[in-house]
Structure formats: structure tokens, C-alpha cells
Motif scaffolding. Structure first.
Motif, short mmCIF file in Angstrom:
data_model
loop_
_atom_site.label_atom_id
_atom_site.label_comp_id
_atom_site.label_asym_id
_atom_site.label_seq_id
_atom_site.Cartn_x
_atom_site.Cartn_y
_atom_site.Cartn_z
N ARG A 1 -9.08 -2.22 -3.04
CA ARG A 1 -9.06 -2.79 -1.58
C ARG A 1 -9.64 -4.26 -2.02
O ARG A 1 -10.44 -4.30 -2.89
CB ARG A 1 -10.15 -2.00 -0.93
N ILE B 1 -6.26 3.44 -3.88
CA ILE B 1 -5.93 2.34 -3.05
C ILE B 1 -7.53 1.98 -2.54
O ILE B 1 -7.70 0.63 -2.63
CB ILE B 1 -5.33 3.08 -1.86
N GLN B 2 -8.47 2.86 -2.50
CA GLN B 2 -9.80 2.37 -2.15
C GLN B 2 -10.34 1.57 -3.20
O GLN B 2 -10.74 0.57 -2.83
CB GLN B 2 -10.66 3.70 -2.02
N ALA C 1 -5.53 -1.67 3.84
CA ALA C 1 -5.67 -0.52 3.32
C ALA C 1 -7.00 0.34 3.89
O ALA C 1 -6.78 1.56 3.71
CB ALA C 1 -6.73 -0.69 1.84
N ASP C 2 -7.53 0.02 4.96
CA ASP C 2 -8.29 0.86 5.65
C ASP C 2 -7.55 1.47 6.60
O ASP C 2 -7.99 2.54 7.05
CB ASP C 2 -9.76 0.09 6.44
N VAL D 1 0.74 -1.22 0.04
CA VAL D 1 0.06 -0.01 0.05
C VAL D 1 0.96 1.26 -0.03
O VAL D 1 0.57 2.12 -0.79
CB VAL D 1 -1.05 -0.01 1.22
N PHE E 1 -4.77 -5.04 -2.71
CA PHE E 1 -4.57 -4.59 -1.10
C PHE E 1 -5.43 -5.48 -0.14
O PHE E 1 -6.52 -5.51 -0.32
CB PHE E 1 -4.53 -3.23 -0.75
#
Ligand code: C2E
Ligand code: SIN
Ligand code: SIN
Ligand code: FE
Ligand code: FE
Length: 357
Positions: A329, A325-326, A338-339, A299, A333
Motif C-alpha cells: 500500500r 497488497i497490504q 488498496a483499501d 491491484v 498500490f
């Protein structure tokens, strides 16, 4: 004074140094303990940074860091620092004449290590009984004798850790040397990784180790031709096949099963291009087959490269990179990782803009 009555107190002092290896924590515990046991309003605890000819006091929440250089101009300093500096300078002379400074408002004492070297200074102000007396001096000397050598060891450990981190950072920079655009990339990766690790509730040791080792993720690029790394356009299939080897080159370079830091560094080098749902390289692992440190670094790496200019791509905006990135997810990732990243956008943003190339 009966020294034996102070034994439990003195044990608390040595304990407080031994329970943690973090110098800042040690210093803050020690100065609290001194304040409490000496019954004073203020305790300034300085450590001597020999190479810098400086006394340093860790920052507190409200007050900033205090650094007193041996060359400092005394009249410009607050009064308590003038006293500390005067005594400090005396100590740097071949034959220090005074081992302490005391008046009714303040008491200042040097802390000595195993060869009577200056380790630091302690400065007290505002005795609750109105003034400092010989009894205060005696007790502070006892405390000083008790913490001097442990504090010396703590400083030494801090120095070794700092030096280790510097060597690692230089090694990571070596990997990026071929890439003009990537000078601070390695450092940021370590900082993002630390933010995620903390947010995932991982222990202090893991957080410190990943901050140290994530910057080395691309060290295997040392073994990849410059013509590939600096290529302005997309890579051919053949070139990309060669490029993928940087993961295993890095792993083999770093791997040392007897060393915790190098084991983590090697896992990261090997795993940082694996994808959570599969389809990554070098082993096409899935989910938790990928080391946690590898999932975290993936990430950090992708976010940082996206927001940076590379010979083959322009820099994206920070928001666009967060969106990326979202969107990936679960696919690319680990969703929990990711969160942990996306929940801390402010901190991540701050790191990105504070350490510009
Ligand atoms: P890198 O520059 O460190 O990039 C790390 C990873 O960030 C890439 O891994 C990829 O997952 C992600 N990434 C970087 N830029 C972009 C982008 O523009 N879009 C998207 N969607 N993701 C991006 P990947 O793809 O495995 O690449 C590994 C390394 O191969 C890269 O490391 C870079 O050194 C090199 N590379 C990849 N693509 C190209 C390219 O088109 N041209 C050149 N010259 N090198 C490339
Ligand atoms: C580099 O590009 O050489 C540094 C590593 C990276 O971009 O991931
Ligand atoms: C390795 O060969 O480095 C480890 C293999 C793996 O975990 O996929
Ligand atoms: Fe890489
Ligand atoms: Fe990278």
C-alpha cells in the motif's frame, strides 16, 4: 373506455424503460408498475430469448430466476408457468390463434415488437377486485402496446452489450492463449476491478466499463515471444526489457480516442505496471499521473497472479496475497484503491474460488 385518461400512466411506462439501459432494472421497474396500475398481487414479466427458444424472467430477491424452454414438459411446471408456456407455444406456431389467456384468477398476454414478433409475455394473478374482466384485458393490452417496441429496443441493446462483452473476453483469452495457466485470469481481473470501483463510489458507467476493459490489460503479450512468456525460471534482464513492452504494445493496439471503452482499455494496458510511489514501467509515473483505471487494475492483476500458478512461480495462498497488497500500500498500490480491495476480502475470495482455472 377512454384511452386518453391513460396517457399519464402510459407515459410512466415508456419513461421507466428509457431512464436506464440496464435490462434487469427495466424489467423490475416495469413489473412493479404493471402490478401497481393493474391492481394485482403478482406480475410475472418474461422476455423472449429467441436464439434459446426460451422465456426468461429476471430473478427477484426471494424467488430465483425462471426460465421456460419451449421444450419444457408442462405438467412439471407450476400452474402459472404452464399457462405462459401454452400461450408461448401457440405464438411460436405459424398462425397463433389466441392472443391472450384470461380466467377470473389470471390474465396472460404476449408482448409484441415492431413486426408483431413475440418480445415477451406478461402474466398477472390475483386481481384486488376478485376477478379479471374485459376492462383489465383492455388496459393490459394498452400497456402492452405501449411497452412492446421500447422493450424490443432494450433487448436489442442488451444483446449488443452482451455480444460486445463476449468479443472482448475472447480477445482477452487470445492474449492468454500462450499461457496454459491463465484461462480465467482475465475474467477475474474484471470482476475484482468492478468490486474496487464500486467501493470507491465510482459511477455505474465507470464500474461497467472497467469490468469490461480490465481483462484486456495484458493483450500486448500477443506481441511477446512465447519462449519468454512460458519460461519456467526467472527472466534475464534482456528478456524482461522485452516483456515490459507488452504495456505499450497493448496501449497502441487498443487506443481509440473517440471510443470511451477503448480509451479506458488503452490506459489500463499502458498503466497497469506503474507503481504509486514510482519505479514502475513503462513511464515511471507517480500517484495520480497513473490513470485511476490503471491503479485499480494493478491491484487486481498482482493479487490474481500471486494466487495463481505460473510457469515461473507457484500459487500463493489467498491470505498471503492479501498481506502482500497490504504491505505494498502506498509503495506499489494507491492506498485508497488498496483499501477498497482489502475491505472486501470476502467478495474477492468468492470471485477467486468461483472462477478457477
Ligand atoms: P504477470 O504474470 O501477469 O504478472 C503480473 C505482475 O504480478 C508482475 O509484474 C508482478 O508485479 C506481480 N507478480 C507476479 N508474480 C509475482 C511474484 O512471484 N512475486 C511478486 N512479488 N510479484 C509477482 P511484472 O513483475 O512487471 O511482470 C510482468 C510480466 O513479466 C509477468 O506478468 C510475467 O508474464 C512476466 N514475468 C515476470 N517475472 C517473470 C519470471 O520470473 N519468469 C517468467 N518466465 N516471466 C516473468
Ligand atoms: C498471462 O499470464 O498470460 C495472462 C496475463 C497475466 O498473467 O497477467
Ligand atoms: C502515452 O504516450 O501513451 C501517454 C503518455 C503518458 O501519459 O505517460
Ligand atoms: Fe501485464
Ligand atoms: Fe495480468
Amino acid at each position: 373506455m377512454q384511452h386518453s385518461e391513460h396517457v399519464p400512466l402510459l407515459l410512466r411506462f415508456t419513461n421507466s424503460i428509457c431512464v436506464t439501459t440496464d435490462l434487469n432494472t427495466q424489467l423490475s421497474h416495469l413489473s412493479e408498475l404493471i402490478k401497481e396500475s393493474m391492481d394485482v398481487e403478482t406480475c410475472l414479466l418474461f422476455v423472449h430469448l429467441k436464439e434459446q427458444r426460451t422465456l426468461w424472467k429476471r430473478p427477484e430477491k426471494r424467488r430465483g430466476e425462471i426460465k421456460i424452454h419451449a421444450e419444457a414438459h408442462a405438467p412439471s411446471l407450476p400452474q402459472e408457468q404452464q399457462i405462459v408456456l401454452a400461450l408461448f407455444r401457440e405464438f411460436l406456431q405459424p398462425n397463433p390463434s389466441a392472443a391472450f389467456h384470461m380466467n377470473e384468477n389470471s390474465l396472460t398476454l404476449p408482448l409484441l415488437g415492431h413486426r408483431n414478433e413475440l418480445i415477451g409475455m406478461v402474466h398477472l394473478q390475483g386481481h384486488s377486485k376478485g376477478e379479471f374482466t374485459n376492462k383489465s384485458l383492455e388496459l393490459l393490452r394498452l400497456i402492452g402496446a405501449c411497452i412492446g417496441i421500447p422493450l424490443e429496443n432494450a433487448l436489442l441493446y442488451h444483446k449488443v452489450r452482451t455480444s460486445q462483452a463476449k468479443i472482448i473476453n475472447k480477445l482477452s483469452e487470445a492474449a492468454e492463449f500462450k499461457d496454459d495457466e491463465a484461462h480465467t485470469h482475465a475474467k477475474r481481473i474484471g470482476l475484482y476491478a468492478e468490486v474496487m470501483a464500486r467501493n470507491l463510489g465510482l459511477d455505474e458507467e465507470f464500474c461497467a466499463l472497467i469490468k469490461l476493459t480490465a481483462p484486456m490489460h495484458d493483450i500486448g503479450k500477443i506481441g511477446i515471444a512465447e519462449s519468454i512468456i512460458q519460461k519456467p525460471g526467472p527472466l534475464s534482464e534482456e528478456e524482461f526489457t522485452l516483456m515490459k513492452r507488452h504495456t505499450l504494445i497493448g496501449h497502441d493496439l487498443l487506443a481509440d480516442p473517440e471510443d470511451e471503452a477503448l480509451t479506458m482499455a488503452a490506459n489500463i494496458a499502458r498503466d497497469h505496471h506503474e507503481k504509486f510511489a514510482g519505479g514502475g514501467y513503462p513511464y515511471d509515473k507517480k500517484g495520480e499521473e497513473i490513470s485511476l483505471e490503471g491503479r485499480i487494475t494493478a491491484v487486481a492483476d498482482v493479487f490474481d497472479v500471486l494466487t495463481s500458478k505460473r510457469p515461473y512461480k507457484a500459487a500463493w495462498s489467498i491470505d498471503r496475497a492479501f498481506g502482500f497488497i497490504q504491505n505494498l500500500r502506498e509503495k506499489h498500490f494507491d492506498p485508497e484503491v488498496a483499501d477498497a480491495f482489502l475491505k472486501n476480502q470476502e467478495e474477492i475470495h468468492f470471485i477467486r474460488v468461483s472462477f478457477e482455472d
